[in-house]
Design an enzyme around this catalytic site. Sequence first.
Site, PDB file in Angstrom:
ATOM      1  CG  ASP A 159      -0.351  -0.329   2.346  1.00  0.00           C
ATOM      2  OD1 ASP A 159       0.875  -0.100   2.601  1.00  0.00           O
ATOM      3  OD2 ASP A 159      -0.747  -1.072   3.540  1.00  0.00           O
ATOM      4  CG  HIS A 203      -6.003  -1.779   8.947  1.00  0.00           C
ATOM      5  ND1 HIS A 203      -6.130  -0.968   9.638  1.00  0.00           N
ATOM      6  CD2 HIS A 203      -4.764  -1.708   8.331  1.00  0.00           C
ATOM      7  CE1 HIS A 203      -5.216   0.022   9.866  1.00  0.00           C
ATOM      8  NE2 HIS A 203      -4.298  -0.783   9.406  1.00  0.00           N
ATOM      9  CD  GLU A 250      -8.986   1.211   7.502  1.00  0.00           C
ATOM     10  OE1 GLU A 250      -9.131   0.583   8.436  1.00  0.00           O
ATOM     11  OE2 GLU A 250      -8.178   2.307   7.672  1.00  0.00           O
TER      12      GLU A 250
END
EC number: 3.5.99.6
Length: 666
Positions: free
Chosen positions: A102, A175, A180
């Site tokens: 990410d 998460h 999420e």
Amino acid sequence: MSTIETPAAGNLHRTEASYIPMHDHSSCPEKIPCRVYRHAGEASKAVAAEIAELIRERQSQGRKAILGLATGSTPVGVYNELVRLHKEEGLSFRDVVTFNLDEYFPMQPDELQSYVRFMHENLFDHVDVLEENVHIPDGTLADADVEEYCRRYEAMIVDAGGIDVQLLGIGRTGHIGFNEPGSGRDSRTRMITLDKMTRRDAASDFFAEENVPRRAITMGVGTILEAKKVILMAFGEGKSSVVAKAVEGEVSAIVAASFLQTHPNAQFVLDDAAADALTRRRSPWLVGPVNWDQATIRKAVMWLAQQVKKPILKLTEEDYNEEGLQDLLASQGRAYNINIEVFRDLQQTITGWPGGKPDHARRAGDSLRFGEGCFPKRVLIFSPHPDDDVISMGGTLIRLVDQGHEVHVAYQTSGNIAVFDDDAITFMDFISEFNRHFNIDPARTAEFERHIDEFVKHKQQGQVDSPEVQFIKGTIRRAEARAATRCCNIPETQLHFMDMPFYETGRVRKKPLSADDIRITVELLRKVKPHQVYAAGDLSDPHGTHRTCLTAILQACKQIERDGDEWYQQCQVWLYRGAWQEWEPHQIEMAVPLSPQELLRKRAAIFKHESQKDRALFPGNDPREFWQRAEQRNRTTAETYDKLGLAEYEAIEGFVRWKGDLDAVL
């Protein structure tokens, strides 16, 4: 300068890793295999060894190893060990392809919080990985280009042959990546809006929650589940609750990590603290046979009393049998005898004399566990930040002073990064007015004032403060520490501002603990020669400063012990908590009760730290002010003692004695 490993970066002693595999007992409720190590350092080295084995195996086959990588504090130990393996044992990364989970959006690659920068600083710049083999989600894209970019990112993973090993951390919302709550099992790489809790947890990296980006690009749950092997790492007490939900709870989009229960080759790698809420650790008697030593008996009986909501002395054999403690009765005898033994042991933890009693106040049969035999004592309280002393053990500190002990406080770090820029400007205004009034070097004052004003006015998000601004902020924290200890009646000559070098980076990320840090600590201990030492044992501090500071103290104590300092033979080391967590009641070995008046005095001392009042710059994941957290924890401990059948107090501060074993603490 030589470097000393901290627990986050490596093991303090190279002992053989000790972990408990899942399914030691058929009744174990864990639905994902869990490997539990004593320390994060051991766990990190074990994971790095697995990755190194994969890389070498692929190289022998003429194939590339495809790694999925994570960021944050959790995998840093793995990256440190991989760098060591590269430099010292020739592990090559030329045939390694990486895909990161990410990246914040928007985010420039050279910003302090960028995951591109993080990966280069912690791994890529120190090994021979090829730049074209490194893939990290792009935080610089235009919004319109993100969807197509995410499709290409997925395609690149497939074209590479799929991820062999995916490293993960876990957030407090459960998460993985930035998936999420609500993220589906089949979700793919995409843009996502960050949960408020996630943004709050990231606030320290961005110097305030309002600076944290609201969006991120993340691999999806489905993308992660397609990896051939998944290793989720979690360290510290703060992760224990969500780890238990992911491992033992139902599979749910509310806790994205729970989807790993459906993966054929997923595992959790934990340290002792992160595993604490698992059934096999929290209540192992529900899983299978246990060794009924004194500590386990105490833990089980207190657990039983809380389960059935009874005082300890009212527990019956039926309670033991019905709640799964038949084995305890069978091995230890009647419930009444067990109850009495645990009750007396718990009762003996309570003392109004944390430094021990003077001869005239001592009675026959008084316990010597709190250091009777020398009165008054020299007491040295180590405070990682300039307010941890009064936040975590302010009531006990006041009690020690009131009872006539010579109390010293050592502030290990300056705490200068935790001051708002506005406070620095306000303080500079005061200095300027003072200097102008008394005509003190007006030209130099004006120059200094201009620098502070210009720097703060043009300061970029996350920019490191100039030395002048750092000095101003450090001075604010020192002044507040002096004010707080003044209202506790500690002379300024008994305050020690250590300014340990590891902390002074101006950034949230610190330097490794060094020999200089240990030397400074040893010198202070030898100067004071304390009969009692108090140190912060709440290692859930999200920035890692508490853990590093405790490492320095305990290593300094071990050095002094090895050197044979005679004074140290009578020294006791007590560990306090309060700023970030509290000791569990079954762990407490000294409980200091506080009256309502003492609790108010403690609050008044905390309030002297005005730069941390109302809204701290780095509040962590608890939105309450520090005084509110500490009071509530102290009250809860007192309520627990009351419900267990002991005396009812307004509040209690709890302590655990360090018995000289580094591995037992760090």
